[in-house]
Every structure is written in structure tokens, then in C-alpha cells.
Write a protein that holds these residues in place. Structure first.
Motif, mmCIF file in Angstrom:
data_model
loop_
_atom_site.group_PDB
_atom_site.id
_atom_site.type_symbol
_atom_site.label_atom_id
_atom_site.label_comp_id
_atom_site.label_asym_id
_atom_site.label_seq_id
_atom_site.Cartn_x
_atom_site.Cartn_y
_atom_site.Cartn_z
ATOM 1 N N PHE A 158 -5.673 -4.013 -6.676
ATOM 2 C CA PHE A 158 -5.385 -2.605 -6.842
ATOM 3 C C PHE A 158 -6.014 -1.921 -5.542
ATOM 4 O O PHE A 158 -7.249 -2.149 -5.106
ATOM 5 C CB PHE A 158 -6.192 -2.138 -8.381
ATOM 6 C CG PHE A 158 -6.196 -0.833 -8.543
ATOM 7 C CD1 PHE A 158 -5.234 -0.168 -9.046
ATOM 8 C CD2 PHE A 158 -7.468 -0.065 -7.994
ATOM 9 C CE1 PHE A 158 -5.297 1.220 -9.207
ATOM 10 C CE2 PHE A 158 -7.466 1.209 -8.315
ATOM 11 C CZ PHE A 158 -6.278 1.857 -9.021
ATOM 12 N N VAL A 159 -5.277 -0.758 -5.134
ATOM 13 C CA VAL A 159 -6.157 0.052 -4.178
ATOM 14 C C VAL A 159 -6.436 1.133 -4.516
ATOM 15 O O VAL A 159 -5.421 1.755 -5.492
ATOM 16 C CB VAL A 159 -5.308 -0.109 -2.856
ATOM 17 C CG1 VAL A 159 -5.009 -1.199 -2.252
ATOM 18 C CG2 VAL A 159 -3.851 0.497 -3.027
ATOM 19 N N ASP A 160 -7.485 1.938 -4.222
ATOM 20 C CA ASP A 160 -7.843 3.165 -4.729
ATOM 21 C C ASP A 160 -6.884 4.281 -4.525
ATOM 22 O O ASP A 160 -6.661 5.175 -5.151
ATOM 23 C CB ASP A 160 -9.244 3.461 -4.287
ATOM 24 C CG ASP A 160 -10.486 2.767 -4.920
ATOM 25 O OD1 ASP A 160 -10.249 2.462 -6.293
ATOM 26 O OD2 ASP A 160 -11.221 2.261 -4.329
ATOM 27 N N GLY A 161 -6.496 4.177 -3.195
ATOM 28 C CA GLY A 161 -5.528 5.377 -2.878
ATOM 29 C C GLY A 161 -4.092 4.959 -2.991
ATOM 30 O O GLY A 161 -3.976 4.344 -4.100
ATOM 31 N N TYR A 162 -3.190 5.652 -2.479
ATOM 32 C CA TYR A 162 -1.781 5.559 -2.564
ATOM 33 C C TYR A 162 -1.343 4.309 -1.760
ATOM 34 O O TYR A 162 -1.337 4.616 -0.530
ATOM 35 C CB TYR A 162 -0.866 6.709 -2.203
ATOM 36 C CG TYR A 162 -1.050 7.758 -3.325
ATOM 37 C CD1 TYR A 162 -0.977 7.423 -4.587
ATOM 38 C CD2 TYR A 162 -0.803 9.192 -2.990
ATOM 39 C CE1 TYR A 162 -1.012 8.624 -5.691
ATOM 40 C CE2 TYR A 162 -0.762 10.154 -3.701
ATOM 41 C CZ TYR A 162 -0.997 10.022 -5.212
ATOM 42 O OH TYR A 162 -0.799 10.700 -6.091
ATOM 43 N N ARG A 164 0.505 2.022 0.845
ATOM 44 C CA ARG A 164 1.758 2.471 1.621
ATOM 45 C C ARG A 164 2.707 1.564 2.206
ATOM 46 O O ARG A 164 3.798 1.670 2.246
ATOM 47 C CB ARG A 164 1.152 3.414 2.660
ATOM 48 C CG ARG A 164 0.611 4.770 2.254
ATOM 49 C CD ARG A 164 1.433 5.820 1.448
ATOM 50 N NE ARG A 164 1.080 6.904 1.273
ATOM 51 C CZ ARG A 164 1.680 7.928 0.495
ATOM 52 N NH1 ARG A 164 2.641 7.891 0.051
ATOM 53 N NH2 ARG A 164 0.884 9.297 -0.025
ATOM 54 N N SER A 178 -3.183 5.349 1.541
ATOM 55 C CA SER A 178 -3.683 6.835 1.827
ATOM 56 C C SER A 178 -4.609 7.255 0.823
ATOM 57 O O SER A 178 -4.494 6.819 -0.318
ATOM 58 C CB SER A 178 -2.561 7.884 1.542
ATOM 59 O OG SER A 178 -1.479 7.674 2.476
ATOM 60 N N PRO A 179 -5.912 8.066 1.246
ATOM 61 C CA PRO A 179 -5.874 8.371 2.576
ATOM 62 C C PRO A 179 -6.566 7.118 3.648
ATOM 63 O O PRO A 179 -6.271 7.699 4.802
ATOM 64 C CB PRO A 179 -7.024 9.485 2.305
ATOM 65 C CG PRO A 179 -7.895 8.874 1.263
ATOM 66 C CD PRO A 179 -6.914 8.064 0.413
#
Lengths: 322, 456
Positions: A158-162, A164, A178-179
Motif C-alpha cells: 500500500f502506498v499512502d499517495g496515489y 502512479r 503522488s505526491p
């Protein structure tokens, strides 16, 4: 004044685009085109793979002057991005998930398998029978495709941001969100979904490519390089600001070709990492949203000046010489 | 004349006292009435053995009623009246999409093309029968809407006498009595936020006034209106461009204040609209609503595309700028700060000294509510769920997490994560339920359920 300049460039682009363009130390000469609409392009061997909406189309570019359309495959959902390795295309097809496309017969690409990820699949990259998929909900999803016809989930990160983009270089996968997240995963490890490195980058970087010991992150007008000679400890190289919006990039050795939005294509030489410099530029009236390189050919996806961001462009094929 | 004036004054005092009593009774009673978004205690419901643990589309369903149109507002309940709002398009509009959704090159906003009817429904708590419906406005919405939002996302509030609906997309604040008669209407303007995602901030009640926040790109404001007449008591401009968080009337040990969360700043106002304190450091889409528990007010802002995504726990009594400076995690009034804990849409839950975070992408985390210390990190709720927007609630030692798929996951409260069960109604939902009197009022995209233990 700027409007006049744009009008001039536009006219030039429309009517004189067959003339060579001198750009600092690189010279581009238009060779051919692939017709619109095109969103993204990848080149593998003598074939160009272009996506538009739900469709991936393959062109034979053995003769760059006259690319020949071979075949296409239409997914049920929009293609966000894709990568081609050998005779397989790994496609992020939105809510359809990962599409594994057999392109060994370019005239008739065939879906070999698919895997539904929790959210919108964005892109994917392989290592052996493992495939890492970027998913908007989940982050990075690992898919085991040992059984080619029936891939299964093998975990996720899992990544905290979006999330990409992701690319693999051997067993090492490089992902961006992102970011600001940059993650390195070792797909050969016992626990491949635990990053061997996780860094915060400059804001807005959306794509990642790798060449040798360089990882190139691009977005928001920035090129951010990392020296990944030691993947567990990437070394940040001072970022480089392009004149435009730096949407995507292709890398060849230490040369980075940047789709720089309204500022065309920028070619940046990073052979001296402490002093990168623009060594070539291809100006366009429209927006350049993607690039690919293969040998002495540069492929730029160029939209019309009045196009909306979601409208596709045509591929301008350029031959470059020093 | 003098006596008559005194009599009038006395009458007004009595009326005011009655109103205060009624309001406080609504706000403070355990779960007898459910007068506002998330109820009287921000999703924490007093234990009640008659409340259901499990349900489905048919199991433990006292009734289900079709509500026309789309509205992600929550139901509110007073006595036998269940109020819900909705916006009914006259033709097909783009359907909402489940899960954290990336709209790509467009930003997910679109303009409705059909005429809409903004509706208020009064549903009989006992039977589910629609007692009356009231068309509050009609027209083609002039502002854009995010594909996942609705034009009726603001939850109404009630003081037991009138029900107050604020519909930002119609630009109307309206008071309707319990028979469906409009008592007053205030035009506030349909004002688009910077992203044209339409509105969502619910009104808040306090004593004689209803308070609304509308952050938009034209002129953001917080305003208070007299409950009885709709007369504007005050209106204070704000330097903001969009937000969806509901203002909190925070009755703390020192004073009563109105806490608002938005894109630029958290701001707290006194009851006359005077700025008390402010705090910088939010993300550029701010949806979770501030809430208070055990002397702290909690602020969350977690748009995934930005960083940091903060949670702040604020102590009472602040004044001026209480923003943290670089590398600070607390100060005199910020009890604790977590830089990456903020949620995109859901508001958090505090229960038994624990602060539970429901991440939109389907994880539950637990922190110490007083200190912010992590109790447990991200726990995947379900590999299958597509996302969470409704805020969590709790009773009987359990936490309930409603996904956009219509699945309510039941998790044990306390320092260890344990999934106990899943209750599915198989339809998209983003509205936070109302819970009272042994019943869960759960709203899906098309239906309102009253879930209650079946009588044996």
C-alpha cells in the motif's frame, strides 16, 4: 506577443514540419507519423505500440518513414498505461485490471490472461513470472503468473499517495506515487512487497523509467534522477527543471527525452550529473504528452494546439543526429 | 404597557429555555434522537443490547423504503420522523463510481444536464412509509458535481420542532415543520468550489441558531441564522475556496465555539462569528468533520494526492495562530499531531480512549486518543472492498465500518484488530447511518433501511 509567437510556431508546424529542426547539439528530421488519436507510445524492437482510449494498436516501424499498422486489441476499459517486454504487453486497463497481451503476432494481439485488481489498474511491469501492477486503490499489487492462463495475487504494498507508475529492471521494481513517494522493491526477495527503500521525492513526480544505474522520475516540470547503483540506497541527484510541464520521459543511456507539454520535447544530457544540460529541443505548436526512443528515432505524441488534455495526438517520428 | 412588555419578555425567556432544553436533550441524550450528522456523540452510540450485530438485505430488516433520486446525506431522526434529502434528476445522469476513483485528465467534475428536484422526505420510523415529501427546489444545478458526490449530500438537522436543510447546490437553507410546511427559506446562492465538486458541509445547530459554512471560489463564508425566522444573525467571510467538512459546535470546559476545517486553515469562531484561533497545515481537499471527545477536538485532512495528511488533536482555550512550526508535533494547544494519518472522506471515531482511523482505501488504524501514539498500524479490512466514505460508528464494544459496496464490516473495539463479521446490503452507499432505539437507519443509493433485531 506570445500569441503571435504561438501562431507562428503553429503555422510552421502545420505547413513546414517536414523541414529539419536544428536544436542545439541535436538535429531532428521528421521521418514519418502515426495517425491520431494516440495517448501513449512504447517502442520494442521494430514495433511501436500506441494506446488510445481502450485500444492498443501495433505498428511496424521497420521503415520509420511509413509505419504500417498491423493489429490492435480493444480492452473493455480505458488503458491508463502499459509496458511491452519481448512479445508481451502488460496493460493497466482501469477497472478491468491487468491485461496480459500476447503480441507475438502483431497482426492479431491476443489476451493471454487478465487479473482484476481492487481499483483502477494503471500500469504494470514484469519480472519473470511475476508482474507488479499499479492500482489506484491498493498501491502496488504483485501478481503471480506462473500459471500463465490464471494469474493470482501474491500480495501488495500500500502506498499512502496515489500510485502512479512502476518499472522493473531485472528483479528490482521502482514505483512512484503522488505526491512524493519513490519505492524500490526486490521481487526476488522472500518478502518482495516490503520495499528495500522508500523515499520522499520532490512533489508531483508521476512516471519512472530506468536505464542502467539511473532511475528517472518525471512530472510537474521536473526531472528527478536517482543513482540506483545500490537499489536499497538510492542517491538523489539534484533535480532538473524543464521549461515545460515534463509529463513523461524516455531514457537512453544518460540522455533523457522529455515530453515537455507545450514546450515540445526536451533532450537533457545527464552524463555530468552535477551539470545536466539541454542538448536538444523539438518545438511543437501542440502539447507533447509522451515520447519513446529507439536507436536514432524519437517518437513524440503531439496533440493539436486546441486539443483538450484528454484528446489524443499523432505520433511524430523524428530522426536525430548529433 | 410595562406589564405587558414584562410578560412578553418572560414568555420569550420561557420559550428560549424550552428551546435550549429541547436542543440539549437532542444533543446530549444517549441515542433517543438523532438530530444531526453522526448523531450526538460523533458516531459513538451508547451500548444497547437490542441493537443488531448482523443484517443483510432481508435479515433483521424492519423495513426498507425506496428513496427516489440520489442523496449521500445521512438520515436524521426525531421521534417517529426520519428525515432524508435527495436530488432527483429528470433524466439519466452519470452514475457514481465506487472506490477511490481517479477520473484521469478531467477532474471528475461534470455539469448536470437535467432538471433536478431537491427533496425532503419524512419517513415513518415505525413503518417506513413516506409520510410526506417536500420539494424544496427545482432546476438544473448551476454548479458542477464530482462524479461521486450528490446534489443532496448535506445532512439536515432538527431541533424537534423544525427540520433545517441546507442544500448548497441549490443555494437554499430551509426550515420545514414536521408536517412538511416550509416555515422560512434563505437564499445563500449556489456557489461552486474551486474544483466544482458540489457541496457537502452540513448545517449545525446551537440553541437559537443554525450555522452553515460554504467555502467556494466566489466568497466563502460562515453564517448563523435565527432558527425561528431564518434571519441572518451574522456572516463572516473566509479565505477558502472549497471544503466539505461540517462545522462543530464545541462545548468545552472553557467556552462554546464553532470549529471549522477547510483547505487553508482550521478556524474556530465564537458564537458571534469572531475568530478565536486558527491553524494552518491542511490538505487541499478537506472533507472529514471535526469532532470532540474527552476535552479534545480532532481534525483530519487527508487528500491522498498531497502530503502531509494531518490529524490534529486540539485542546480548549486556544487563541490566535496555533499552527505548528517546522518539526513540531505539539504545542500549547495542539495536543498531538500525526502527519500521515488524515483521511480523505471519513471522519474518525474515538472510543474508550482510542482514536480509530478508517482510511478510504480500506484500512483501520488505532491510536491513543490522548497522545496520538500508535496502538496498531494499517489493518486491511477486506481485500474485496472498493472503498469507504461513510464514517465509522460504534456500540456494544464493536466498531462498524460501512464500505461503498454496502458491506458493513464489524470489528472489535480495543487495542487489537479483529474482524468479527460482515453485513451486506449489496448496494452502493456513502451515507453514514443513524443509530438509535435499537435500530440502524442505513441509507443506500436507492433505499433507506431500518435494521433492527427481528422479534422472535
Amino acid at each position: 506577443m506570445k500569441g503571435l509567437l504561438r501562431a507562428f510556431v503553429s503555422s510552421w508546424f502545420a505547413f513546414v514540419s517536414c523541414l529539419p529542426v536544428c536544436a542545439q547539439s541535436l538535429t531532428f528530421a521528421p521521418a514519418g507519423t502515426i495517425p491520431a488519436p494516440v495517448d501513449l507510445i512504447r517502442v520494442e524492437g521494430t514495433h511501436a505500440y500506441v494506446s488510445s482510449g481502450r485500444t492498443l494498436t501495433i505498428y511496424d516501424i521497420s521503415s520509420a518513414d511509413s509505419p504500417k499498422r498491423e493489429g490492435s486489441y480493444t480492452f473493455p476499459e480505458e488503458i491508463w498505461s502499459f509496458r511491452v517486454v519481448g512479445t508481451t504487453a502488460y496493460v493497466g486497463a482501469n477497472f478491468f485490471g491487468l491485461g496480459i497481451l500476447d503480441v507475438s503476432n502483431p497482426a492479431a494481439p491476443a489476451l493471454r490472461a487478465s487479473f482484476k485488481t481492487p481499483g483502477q489498474a494503471k500500469t504494470a511491469a514484469p519480472f519473470g513470472s511475476k508482474i507488479v501492477v499499479i492500482d489506484h486503490m491498493e498501491g502496488v499489487v504483485l501478481v503471480d503468473a506462473s500459471n500463465a492462463g490464471k494469474p493470482v495475487s501474491a500480495g501488495s504494498f500500500f502506498v499512502d499517495g496515489y500510485a502512479r507508475d512502476i518499472v522493473t529492471s531485472g528483479a528490482i521494481a521502482y514505483a512512484v506515487d503522488s505526491p512524493a513517494g519513490f519505492y524500490v522493491l526486490d521481487l526476488s526477495a522472500e518478502k518482495p512487497m516490503e520495499p528495500i527503500s522508500a523515499l520522499q521525492t520532490g512533489a508531483g513526480l508521476r512516471t519512472v523509467e530506468v536505464s542502467g544505474s539511473l532511475a528517472v522520475l518525471v512530472g510537474n516540470g521536473l526531472i528527478q534522477l536517482y543513482d540506483v547503483s545500490k537499489p536499497s540506497a538510492p542517491v538523489k541527484i539534484p533535480p532538473f527543471k524543464t521549461p515545460g510541464s515534463a509529463l513523461r520521459a524516455a531514457i537512453s543511456g544518460t540522455t533523457v527525452y522529455v515530453a515537455d507539454g507545450r514546450e515540445g520535447v526536451q533532450v537533457v544530457d545527464f552524463s555530468d550529473r552535477s551539470a545536466p544540460k539541454i542538448v536538444g529541443r523539438y518545438e511543437t505548436a501542440g502539447t507533447v504528452r509522451d515520447v519513446a526512443v529507439a536507436g536514432d528515432l524519437l517518437f513524440a505524441v503531439v496533440t493539436e494546439p486546441t486539443a483538450k488534455p484528454q484528446d489524443g495526438g499523432k505520433v511524430v517520428i523524428l530522426r536525430h543526429t548529433r | 404597557m410595562h406589564l405587558r412588555a414584562e410578560g412578553l419578555i418572560l414568555k420569550r425567556i420561557c420559550l428560549a429555555a424550552a428551546l435550549v432544553f429541547a436542543t440539549l436533550a437532542g444533543a446530549g441524550a444517549a441515542t433517543d434522537q438523532w438530530a444531526q450528522f453522526r448523531g450526538p456523540r460523533a458516531g459513538q452510540i451508547a451500548d444497547d443490547p437490542t441493537l443488531p450485530d448482523s443484517w443483510s438485505e432481508t435479515e433483521n430488516v424492519a423495513w426498507k423504503t425506496t428513496i427516489p433520486g440520489i442523496g449521500w446525506s445521512s438520515p436524521v431522526v426525531w421521534d417517529d420522523h426520519v428525515f432524508v434529502t435527495s436530488a432527483i434528476p429528470s433524466g439519466d445522469e452519470r452514475a457514481p463510481i465506487r472506490g477511490l476513483y481517479d477520473p484521469g485528465d478531467d477532474n471528475g467534475s461534470f455539469k448536470a444536464t437535467h432538471e433536478h428536484r431537491w427533496m425532503l422526505y419524512d419517513v415513518d420510523f415505525k413503518t417506513g412509509r413516506i409520510r410526506w415529501e417536500k420539494e424544496i427546489a427545482r432546476g438544473i444545478p448551476s454548479i458542477g458535481k464530482h462524479i461521486k458526490n450528490s446534489f443532496a449530500t448535506e445532512t439536515p438537522v432538527t431541533d424537534g420542532r423544525l427540520v433545517y436543510t441546507y442544500l448548497g447546490s441549490a443555494g437554499l437553507l430551509t426550515a420545514v415543520d414536521f408536517k412538511g410546511k416550509t416555515i422560512w427559506t434563505k437564499e445563500t446562492g449556489a456557489l461552486a468550489g474551486a474544483s466544482e465538486y458540489s457541496s457537502g458541509s452540513s448545517p449545525a445547530l446551537y440553541k437559537d441558531r443554525v450555522i452553515i459554512v460554504n467555502d467556494n471560489r466566489a466568497q466563502s463564508f460562515i453564517a448563523a441564522y435565527e432558527l425561528r425566522t431564518g434571519r441572518e444573525l451574522w456572516n463572516v467571510p473566509r479565505q477558502e475556496s472549497q471544503s466539505w467538512a461540517t462545522p462543530l459546535v464545541w462545548e468545552n470546559e472553557l467556552r462554546t465555539e464553532i470549529v471549522t476545517a477547510s483547505t487553508n486553515k482550521v478556524r474556530s469562531y465564537d458564537l458571534d462569528g469572531g475568530l478565536l484561533w486558527e491553524l494552518k497545515g491542511m490538505t487541499n481537499l478537506s472533507t472529514p468533520s471535526p469532532f470532540a471527545n474527552q476535552g479534545l477536538v480532532y481534525i483530519s485532512s487527508g487528500y491522498p494526492g498531497t502530503s502531509p495528511r494531518p490529524v490534529y488533536a486540539i485542546k480548549p482555550g486556544a487563541s490566535g495562530d496555533i499552527s505548528l512550526v517546522k518539526d513540531q508535533t505539539s504545542n500549547e494547544f495542539v495536543a498531538w499531531y500525526q502527519p500521515q494519518l488524515g483521511t480523505y472522506n471519513t471522519s474518525a471515531l474515538v472510543l474508550g480512549g482510542y482514536y480509530y482511523t478508517l482510511l478510504d482505501r480500506g484500512f483501520l488504524l488505532c491510536h491513543d486518543a490522548k497522545t496520538g501514539r500508535e496502538i496498531y498500524g494499517r489493518q486491511r479490512i477486506s481485500a474485496e472492498s472498493s472503498g469507504f466514505t461513510a464514517s465509522p460508528w460504534s456500540y456494544n464494544g464493536k466498531i462498524f465500518l460501512l464500505s461503498e459496496d454496502g458491506d458493513t464490516f464489524v470489528v472489535q473495539a480495543g487495542p487489537e484488530f479483529k474482524l468479527l463479521g460482515k453485513n451486506s446490503v449489496n448496494e452502493m452507499t456513502m451515507a453514514t447511518p443513524a443509530v438509535l432505539r435499537g435500530s440502524v437507519l442505513l441509507r443506500t443509493q436507492s433505499k433507506l433501511y431500518r435494521i433492527a433485531r427481528a422479534k422472535k
